[in-house]
Design an enzyme around this catalytic site. Structure first.
Site, short mmCIF file in Angstrom:
data_model
loop_
_atom_site.label_atom_id
_atom_site.label_comp_id
_atom_site.label_asym_id
_atom_site.label_seq_id
_atom_site.Cartn_x
_atom_site.Cartn_y
_atom_site.Cartn_z
N TYR A 150 -3.82 13.57 -43.05
CA TYR A 150 -3.61 12.48 -44.00
C TYR A 150 -2.91 13.00 -45.25
O TYR A 150 -1.97 12.37 -45.76
CB TYR A 150 -4.96 11.85 -44.36
CG TYR A 150 -4.86 10.71 -45.36
CD1 TYR A 150 -4.42 9.45 -44.96
CD2 TYR A 150 -5.22 10.91 -46.69
CE1 TYR A 150 -4.33 8.41 -45.88
CE2 TYR A 150 -5.14 9.87 -47.61
CZ TYR A 150 -4.70 8.62 -47.20
OH TYR A 150 -4.60 7.60 -48.12
N LYS A 154 0.77 11.82 -46.83
CA LYS A 154 0.96 11.30 -48.19
C LYS A 154 1.91 12.18 -49.00
O LYS A 154 2.63 11.67 -49.87
CB LYS A 154 -0.39 11.16 -48.89
CG LYS A 154 -1.23 10.02 -48.32
CD LYS A 154 -0.49 8.68 -48.39
CE LYS A 154 -1.25 7.53 -47.81
NZ LYS A 154 -0.49 6.25 -47.86
#
Length: 253
Positions: A150, A154
């Site tokens: 994740y 990002k």
């Protein structure tokens, strides 16, 4: 910024991905209340009831699964058929799974490339981008296998926002860290203020404040912050754009 300052811009048409719940839904609701035209997005026909309240207030609904390249392309066509957007908020995201890179990075890239160029682009980042690895080696952009964290995703989408700001100087392109807020993704015990979690996106999408009319920023609660060094590394940006162009067959013109 006061509500008056934030809402001082002219009426805008704003497209928000991932509007069925969470920050996307909250931003759509606020922008509608401020008198803006809002185009919302859900993953499937089955999710349309989640935006019924917004549609009843005047929003236009679009449908497309952001883990599927064909549906991403169709979604872009739906948005273009509505007319030129003044702003696009790339809000949709997932926290894990094989589709992580597709939803969090490939979809924003492809929609950016295919939707008629708006005046403003806002990409949802996270403070966790700071823990991302500035390496594209071994990333599976197709979603067939689980690669990348994740935090990686990002970092990549924050670099995408900075790259777009550099490539398209006529567009205000920014990334936003909404904080750890109590949404379905953030969880009910998240400590940050939910209102602050979507205020910056709305402000960047519609405000005429001089601070909002800037580009290439990484923002948290209407304050510009310093992102991971790779975000503003033009070599890394270009490598990322090249990888995404290769994976999608679509270049950022």
């Amino acid at each position: 910024m006061s509500n008056t300052q934030r809402g001082a811009g002219q009426k805008a048409r704003v497209f928000i991905t991932g509007s069925a719940d969470g920050l996307g839904h909250a931003a759509a609701k606020t922008l509608l209340a401020q008198g803006h035209d809002v185009v919302v997005h859900v993953r499937s026909q089955a999710r349309l009831p989640a935006v019924k309240e917004l549609v009843d207030q005047g929003a236009v609904a679009t449908i497309g699964d952001l883990s599927d390249l064909a549906q991403i392309r169709d979604l872009a066509s739906q948005v273009n058929a509505i007319g030129r957007m003044d702003a696009v908020i790339h809000n949709a995201g997932v926290i894990s799974g094989s589709q992580l890179l597709v939803v969090n990075v490939v979809a924003p890239y492809l929609l950016t490339a295919l939707i008629q160029r708006p005046q403003r682009l806002i990409y949802l980042s996270s403070s966790m981008h700071a823990g991302g690895r500035a390496s594209l080696a071994g990333m599976d952009w197709s979603g067939r296998t689980s690669t990348g964290s994740y935090s990686d995703s990002k970092l990549f989408v924050t670099a995408l926002a900075a790259a777009v700001a550099r490539w398209w100087p006529d567009v205000f392109s920014n990334a936003v860290d909404p904080g750890w807020v109590p949404t379905r993704m953030g969880g009910p015990s998240a400590p940050d203020d939910l209102r602050l979690g979507h205020l910056t996106q709305e402000w960047l999408a519609t405000s005429s404040d001089p601070e909002a009319l800037t580009s290439g920023g990484y923002w948290h609660h209407q304050q510009r912050q310093q992102p991971h060094p790779a975000v503003n590394d033009t070599r890394f940006q270009d490598q990322l754009l090249a990888e995404l162009a290769r994976a999608t067959g679509t270049t950022l013109a």
